[in-house]
Design a protein around this motif. Structure first.
Motif, PDB file in Angstrom:
ATOM      1  N   LEU A  57      47.353  20.505 -22.875  1.00 42.22           N
ATOM      2  CA  LEU A  57      47.928  19.608 -22.321  1.00 42.22           C
ATOM      3  C   LEU A  57      49.269  19.660 -21.664  1.00 42.22           C
ATOM      4  CD1 LEU A  57      46.603  17.054 -25.109  1.00 42.22           C
ATOM      5  CD2 LEU A  57      45.637  17.275 -22.797  1.00 42.22           C
ATOM      6  N   GLY A  58      49.637  20.858 -21.145  1.00 40.06           N
ATOM      7  CA  GLY A  58      51.141  21.207 -20.807  1.00 40.06           C
ATOM      8  C   GLY A  58      51.372  20.121 -19.768  1.00 40.06           C
ATOM      9  N   LYS A  59      50.708  19.901 -18.755  1.00 38.77           N
ATOM     10  CA  LYS A  59      51.214  19.034 -17.622  1.00 38.77           C
ATOM     11  C   LYS A  59      51.060  17.372 -18.179  1.00 38.77           C
ATOM     12  CE  LYS A  59      49.479  21.886 -13.886  1.00 38.77           C
ATOM     13  NZ  LYS A  59      48.461  21.821 -12.908  1.00 38.77           N
ATOM     14  N   VAL A  60      50.061  17.174 -19.035  1.00 42.98           N
ATOM     15  CA  VAL A  60      50.301  15.866 -19.542  1.00 42.98           C
ATOM     16  C   VAL A  60      51.393  15.543 -20.553  1.00 42.98           C
ATOM     17  CG1 VAL A  60      49.379  14.087 -21.219  1.00 42.98           C
ATOM     18  CG2 VAL A  60      47.749  15.684 -19.704  1.00 42.98           C
ATOM     19  N   PHE A  61      51.703  16.620 -21.199  1.00 36.06           N
ATOM     20  CA  PHE A  61      53.164  16.560 -21.879  1.00 36.06           C
ATOM     21  C   PHE A  61      54.422  16.561 -20.946  1.00 36.06           C
ATOM     22  CE2 PHE A  61      50.912  17.595 -25.971  1.00 36.06           C
ATOM     23  CZ  PHE A  61      51.858  16.695 -26.807  1.00 36.06           C
ATOM     24  N   MET A  62      54.258  17.206 -19.743  1.00 37.16           N
ATOM     25  CA  MET A  62      55.369  17.110 -18.796  1.00 37.16           C
ATOM     26  C   MET A  62      55.391  15.684 -18.277  1.00 37.16           C
ATOM     27  SD  MET A  62      55.818  19.480 -15.370  1.00 37.16           S
ATOM     28  CE  MET A  62      55.104  20.991 -15.889  1.00 37.16           C
ATOM     29  N   TYR A  63      54.287  15.212 -18.204  1.00 41.63           N
ATOM     30  CA  TYR A  63      54.483  13.778 -17.735  1.00 41.63           C
ATOM     31  C   TYR A  63      55.059  12.933 -18.802  1.00 41.63           C
ATOM     32  CZ  TYR A  63      52.546   8.976 -16.921  1.00 41.63           C
ATOM     33  OH  TYR A  63      52.486   7.698 -16.914  1.00 41.63           O
ATOM     34  N   VAL A  64      54.792  13.352 -19.864  1.00 43.47           N
ATOM     35  CA  VAL A  64      55.358  12.400 -21.275  1.00 43.47           C
ATOM     36  C   VAL A  64      56.807  12.824 -21.241  1.00 43.47           C
ATOM     37  CG1 VAL A  64      55.346  12.420 -23.702  1.00 43.47           C
ATOM     38  CG2 VAL A  64      53.014  12.347 -22.628  1.00 43.47           C
ATOM     39  N   ASN A  65      57.120  13.972 -20.971  1.00 45.77           N
ATOM     40  CA  ASN A  65      58.495  14.265 -21.043  1.00 45.77           C
ATOM     41  C   ASN A  65      59.325  13.651 -20.180  1.00 45.77           C
ATOM     42  OD1 ASN A  65      58.386  15.676 -23.292  1.00 45.77           O
ATOM     43  ND2 ASN A  65      58.229  17.721 -22.298  1.00 45.77           N
ATOM     44  N   VAL A  66      58.852  13.615 -18.877  1.00 46.56           N
ATOM     45  CA  VAL A  66      59.177  12.824 -17.627  1.00 46.56           C
ATOM     46  C   VAL A  66      59.588  11.413 -18.145  1.00 46.56           C
ATOM     47  CG1 VAL A  66      59.001  12.119 -15.334  1.00 46.56           C
ATOM     48  CG2 VAL A  66      58.730  14.441 -15.944  1.00 46.56           C
ATOM     49  N   THR A  67      58.576  10.738 -18.579  1.00 43.08           N
ATOM     50  CA  THR A  67      58.322   9.580 -19.070  1.00 43.08           C
ATOM     51  C   THR A  67      59.594   9.094 -19.969  1.00 43.08           C
ATOM     52  OG1 THR A  67      55.921   9.356 -18.792  1.00 43.08           O
ATOM     53  CG2 THR A  67      57.071   7.411 -19.807  1.00 43.08           C
ATOM     54  N   ASN A  68      59.420  10.048 -20.955  1.00 46.37           N
ATOM     55  CA  ASN A  68      60.538   9.803 -22.198  1.00 46.37           C
ATOM     56  C   ASN A  68      61.970  10.053 -21.489  1.00 46.37           C
ATOM     57  OD1 ASN A  68      58.586   9.300 -24.152  1.00 46.37           O
ATOM     58  ND2 ASN A  68      58.496  11.607 -24.681  1.00 46.37           N
ATOM     59  N   THR A  69      62.074  11.073 -20.385  1.00 49.96           N
ATOM     60  CA  THR A  69      63.466  11.228 -19.833  1.00 49.96           C
ATOM     61  C   THR A  69      63.882   9.878 -19.320  1.00 49.96           C
ATOM     62  OG1 THR A  69      63.135  13.454 -19.777  1.00 49.96           O
ATOM     63  CG2 THR A  69      64.816  12.688 -18.357  1.00 49.96           C
ATOM     64  N   LEU A  70      62.898   9.373 -18.671  1.00 45.44           N
ATOM     65  CA  LEU A  70      63.119   8.033 -17.578  1.00 45.44           C
ATOM     66  C   LEU A  70      63.507   6.793 -18.614  1.00 45.44           C
ATOM     67  CD1 LEU A  70      60.570   7.913 -14.968  1.00 45.44           C
ATOM     68  CD2 LEU A  70      63.080   8.172 -14.737  1.00 45.44           C
ATOM     69  N   ALA A  71      62.828   6.731 -19.936  1.00 49.44           N
ATOM     70  CA  ALA A  71      62.976   5.734 -20.977  1.00 49.44           C
ATOM     71  C   ALA A  71      64.518   6.218 -21.455  1.00 49.44           C
ATOM     72  CB  ALA A  71      61.845   5.913 -22.137  1.00 49.44           C
ATOM     73  N   LEU A  72      64.819   7.334 -21.692  1.00 49.24           N
ATOM     74  CA  LEU A  72      66.255   7.722 -21.995  1.00 49.24           C
ATOM     75  C   LEU A  72      67.261   7.132 -21.144  1.00 49.24           C
ATOM     76  CD1 LEU A  72      67.203   9.325 -24.449  1.00 49.24           C
ATOM     77  CD2 LEU A  72      67.286  11.127 -23.297  1.00 49.24           C
ATOM     78  N   ILE A  73      66.930   7.240 -19.823  1.00 47.37           N
ATOM     79  CA  ILE A  73      67.824   7.181 -18.792  1.00 47.37           C
ATOM     80  C   ILE A  73      68.118   5.687 -18.814  1.00 47.37           C
ATOM     81  CG2 ILE A  73      68.363   7.020 -16.452  1.00 47.37           C
ATOM     82  CD1 ILE A  73      66.918   9.914 -16.243  1.00 47.37           C
ATOM     83  N   VAL A  74      66.876   4.750 -18.834  1.00 43.02           N
ATOM     84  CA  VAL A  74      66.918   3.169 -18.664  1.00 43.02           C
ATOM     85  C   VAL A  74      67.702   2.887 -20.078  1.00 43.02           C
ATOM     86  CG1 VAL A  74      65.397   1.285 -19.068  1.00 43.02           C
ATOM     87  CG2 VAL A  74      64.932   3.112 -17.686  1.00 43.02           C
ATOM     88  N   CYS A  75      67.448   3.744 -21.245  1.00 37.73           N
ATOM     89  CA  CYS A  75      68.174   2.994 -22.639  1.00 37.73           C
ATOM     90  C   CYS A  75      69.499   3.432 -22.110  1.00 37.73           C
ATOM     91  CB  CYS A  75      67.619   3.775 -23.436  1.00 37.73           C
ATOM     92  SG  CYS A  75      68.551   4.028 -25.035  1.00 37.73           S
ATOM     93  N   PHE A  76      70.123   4.560 -21.819  1.00 31.18           N
ATOM     94  CA  PHE A  76      71.431   4.935 -21.534  1.00 31.18           C
ATOM     95  C   PHE A  76      72.135   4.053 -20.604  1.00 31.18           C
ATOM     96  CE2 PHE A  76      74.923   7.830 -20.766  1.00 31.18           C
ATOM     97  CZ  PHE A  76      75.348   8.377 -21.985  1.00 31.18           C
ATOM     98  N   LEU A  77      71.504   3.426 -19.710  1.00 29.44           N
ATOM     99  CA  LEU A  77      71.898   2.438 -18.616  1.00 29.44           C
ATOM    100  C   LEU A  77      72.008   1.136 -19.257  1.00 29.44           C
ATOM    101  CD1 LEU A  77      70.192   3.356 -15.381  1.00 29.44           C
ATOM    102  CD2 LEU A  77      72.672   3.777 -15.767  1.00 29.44           C
ATOM    103  N   PHE A  78      71.206   0.689 -20.171  1.00 34.08           N
ATOM    104  CA  PHE A  78      71.213  -0.515 -20.918  1.00 34.08           C
ATOM    105  C   PHE A  78      72.483  -0.392 -21.534  1.00 34.08           C
ATOM    106  CE2 PHE A  78      68.229  -3.405 -23.104  1.00 34.08           C
ATOM    107  CZ  PHE A  78      67.856  -4.015 -21.769  1.00 34.08           C
ATOM    108  N   ILE A  79      72.856   0.667 -22.389  1.00 32.10           N
ATOM    109  CA  ILE A  79      73.935   0.667 -23.207  1.00 32.10           C
ATOM    110  C   ILE A  79      75.352   0.638 -22.235  1.00 32.10           C
ATOM    111  CG2 ILE A  79      75.085   2.071 -24.934  1.00 32.10           C
ATOM    112  CD1 ILE A  79      72.421   3.263 -25.709  1.00 32.10           C
ATOM    113  N   LEU A  80      75.332   1.439 -21.416  1.00 30.35           N
ATOM    114  CA  LEU A  80      76.359   1.328 -20.327  1.00 30.35           C
ATOM    115  C   LEU A  80      76.718  -0.166 -19.845  1.00 30.35           C
ATOM    116  CD1 LEU A  80      78.140   3.598 -18.782  1.00 30.35           C
ATOM    117  CD2 LEU A  80      76.921   3.108 -16.913  1.00 30.35           C
ATOM    118  N   LEU A  81      75.777  -0.752 -19.515  1.00 29.91           N
ATOM    119  CA  LEU A  81      75.906  -1.902 -18.849  1.00 29.91           C
ATOM    120  C   LEU A  81      76.460  -2.883 -20.008  1.00 29.91           C
ATOM    121  CD1 LEU A  81      75.516  -3.588 -16.079  1.00 29.91           C
ATOM    122  CD2 LEU A  81      73.205  -4.384 -17.023  1.00 29.91           C
TER     123      LEU A  81
END
Lengths: 219, 406
Positions: free
Chosen positions: B276-300
């Motif tokens: 499921l390497g490609k699926v995990f890549m998708y999961v990792n991208v999703t998690n990275t996006l969630a992380l960025i959203v979380c970080f922006l949330f904290i920043l704001l």
């Protein structure tokens, strides 16, 4: 104690330059109580902010405080001079609403790293607010808040006290009480005071009266 | 400074609570999305690894996850049982399984066809929640074997009467699937479910965690899908006690040739991640996006928090607090808010985990300690980092300007 020469200051609003101070010269001796009068908008507060190292002039030949030439000083050196030499009383009190009266008054000592216990209560007792020591400023009357501000300004025994319209928001009784306290402290501790006001009833409060009009000082 | 920071936070209770909540929501978003992805995949792996057999055998060309339809022809059970070393056969049990894709509980499920007599190897130490692990299916399987021996080329399904057919149409499901049920009602023992064009009866519910969510007799699936031929999708191998499973896997491969892939069952999770390497890549991208959203949330949140206090910063500057002191104060407040936010975020994640387990039982949200520690670190670093810029910006203002801020 205070010596300034040829202070000029401009404000810039939307690209339009407005000149507020035009070559102001001023000398105040140590222990002198000077009242600076003038109509609103004449530049009094700007001059006080420059003298109090809260802003820098557009140009000046000299701005000296307590024997130190402040032009060219770093921000930290100006901050240290402000912390150790100057006290401020503002028209809007500028108390920290989050802290109790006692903590507000203790703040200058804490910032200097000094213990504040006995001195703060003694000061509050002197301004008649010891019973209110535990309250937040918002629960005091306006006159009481200004007395807290005065106590906070003087707790560290600054060499110079700047008071910007200290009675501007007060009724006559409260204004009288604050003014009496100012005189009392000046008599006992002898600090240099520069009080700015547009209230002509305060003319007799100090040793000397200066008038400012259109950004220029007149004796 | 701590007293001042604490006084600021407790004085503005609503603002502080909302800020901590915002940080908490950001972290919960990260934790739940991450936990959902890894948890659901991890749960599949855990289930397969729960089978009481050390090896897993698939046709060489077959994918572990997405069945390509390759199957073992009849006779492979004997081949596998015959693999031996100098001490004798390696396997004590050869466990065939036959998969079919079905829809139950509103989503695709892998229907495990197994020999009812081998059900204990799939159950392990898990028990039945309700009903039995097949009632008549053992007799049905026996009947099919008899027919196979005597059919003489006739299609086996034509030799069964309706009563005999119904004996083989039994399903055992796991407790999660039972709770999902059908049309808003949990499945119950005796419910009839239409699967593979036949009406199956649910006869047992097993604790969740077993290899499949749905089991049926292997002979039934062979009959329905394959004309009764003894073919299998895969085998589990239970090894002779004391055998090293890696050594055994190598021996199987050597003796059976390149037509099969033999893997330790305990390796299924790792293999699944590879597949499921490609699926995990998708999961990792999703998690990275969630992380960025979380970080922006904290920043704001922190930016707003510091900005609203510009006037107070002006007061402190007029009293002689240095730039460094003011930035430190902002960071201290941010640290306190972020810490509270981290606690809220973790608590919200556990609440979300409980709600998902209750409302969507087929999904798994995994919240391992390392994920929680990562979330706390993100919260604290994000909070402090986010306070740095607005704190620095406010501290650079001239006191007179800061005091005039409304």
């Amino acid at each position: 104690m205070i010596s300034v020469r040829n202070v000029q200051h401009n404000y810039r609003h939307n690209g339009v330059v407005e000149s507020v101070l035009h070559g102001v010269n001023l000398a105040v001796a140590e222990g002198e109580f000077v009242v600076l009068m003038g109509p609103s908008g004449c530049g009094k507060t700007t001059l006080l902010n420059i003298l109090g190292l809260m802003m820098s002039p557009t140009s000046a030949d000299s701005v000296a405080l307590a024997g130190t030439e402040t032009l060219g000083l770093s921000d930290s050196a100006r901050t240290r001079l402000r912390r150790e030499t100057l006290g401020f009383v503002f028209q809007r009190f500028n108390l920290l609403p989050t802290m109790s009266v006692r903590s507000n008054v203790a703040l200058p000592l804490r910032i200097r790293g000094q213990h504040a216990d006995g001195a703060v209560d003694k000061m509050l007792d002197r301004v008649g607010l010891l019973p209110q020591a535990g309250k937040k400023p918002g629960r005091l009357s306006i006159g009481q808040q200004q007395r807290v501000a005065l106590a906070r300004a003087l707790i560290g025994r600054p060499a110079v006290l700047f008071a910007d319209e200290p009675t501007g928001n007060l009724d006559s009784a409260s204004a009288g009480a604050v003014l009496s306290l100012l005189r009392e402290f000046h008599r006992d501790w002898g600090q240099t005071i520069l009080l700015i006001t547009h209230n002509e009833h305060l003319v007799g409060a100090g040793d000397r009266v200066l008038t400012m009009r259109d950004g220029r000082l007149h004796d | 400074m701590l007293a001042l920071a604490w006084a600021n936070l407790t004085h503005h209770k609503l603002r502080t609570t909302l800020s901590a909540l915002a940080v908490g929501l950001g972290l919960a978003l990260f934790l739940v999305s991450n936990g959902l992805a890894t948890g659901s995949i991890g749960e599949v792996a855990d289930r397969m690894e729960s089978v009481q057999a050390e090896l897993l055998v698939l046709p060489a060309q077959e994918n572990m996850v997405f069945s390509g339809g390759a199957v073992f022809t009849p006779g492979w059970t004997d081949h596998l049982a015959s693999v031996a070393d100098e001490q004798g056969p390696l396997a004590t049990d050869v466990i065939p399984a036959y998969w079919s894709q079905i829809t139950m509980g509103g989503q695709q499920q892998r229907l495990f066809g197994i020999d009812p007599e081998q059900m204990p190897l799939f159950l392990g130490d898990r028990g039945m929640v309700a009903g039995h692990a097949f009632e008549q299916a053992t007799a049905f399987s026996q009947r099919i074997r008899e027919l196979r021996a005597t059919a003489d080329g006739q299609p086996l399904d034509t030799l069964l009467d309706d009563d005999e057919w119904s004996a083989g149409l039994e399903l055992v499901i796991d407790d999660r699937l039972r709770r999902v049920g059908q049309d808003g009602h949990p499945y119950e023992i005796g419910d009839v479910v239409r699967v593979l064009g036949r009406e199956f009866r649910i006869v047992g519910v097993v604790e969740s965690g077993v290899a499949g969510r749905v089991f049926a007799p292997i002979e039934t699936l062979r009959l329905i899908n394959d004309g009764g031929r003894q073919r299998s999708t895969m085998f589990f191998i239970k090894l002779r006690p004391g055998l090293d499973h890696l050594v055994a896997a190598r021996l199987f491969t050597e003796q059976l040739g390149s037509t099969v892939q033999v893997q330790p069952t305990s390796d299924y999770g790792r293999r699944l991640q590879q597949e499921l390497g490609k699926v995990f890549m998708y999961v990792n991208v999703t998690n990275t996006l969630a992380l960025i959203v979380c970080f922006l949330f904290i920043l704001l949140t922190m930016y707003t928090f510091v900005l609203e206090r510009t006037r107070e910063i002006g007061i402190l500057k007029s009293l002689g607090v240095t730039r460094r002191g003011l930035i430190g104060l902002s960071m201290l407040e941010a640290l306190l808010i972020s810490s509270a936010g981290a606690v809220i975020g973790i608590a919200l994640s556990f609440v979300a985990q409980a709600i998902i387990a209750m409302r969507l039982p087929l999904l798994t949200v995994e919240l391992p300690p390392q994920h929680l520690a990562t979330a706390v670190a993100i919260g604290l670093v994000g909070g402090i980092g986010s306070a740095l810029y607005p704190g620095w910006r406010a501290a650079r203002l001239e006191p007179a300007v800061a005091l005039g801020y409304e």
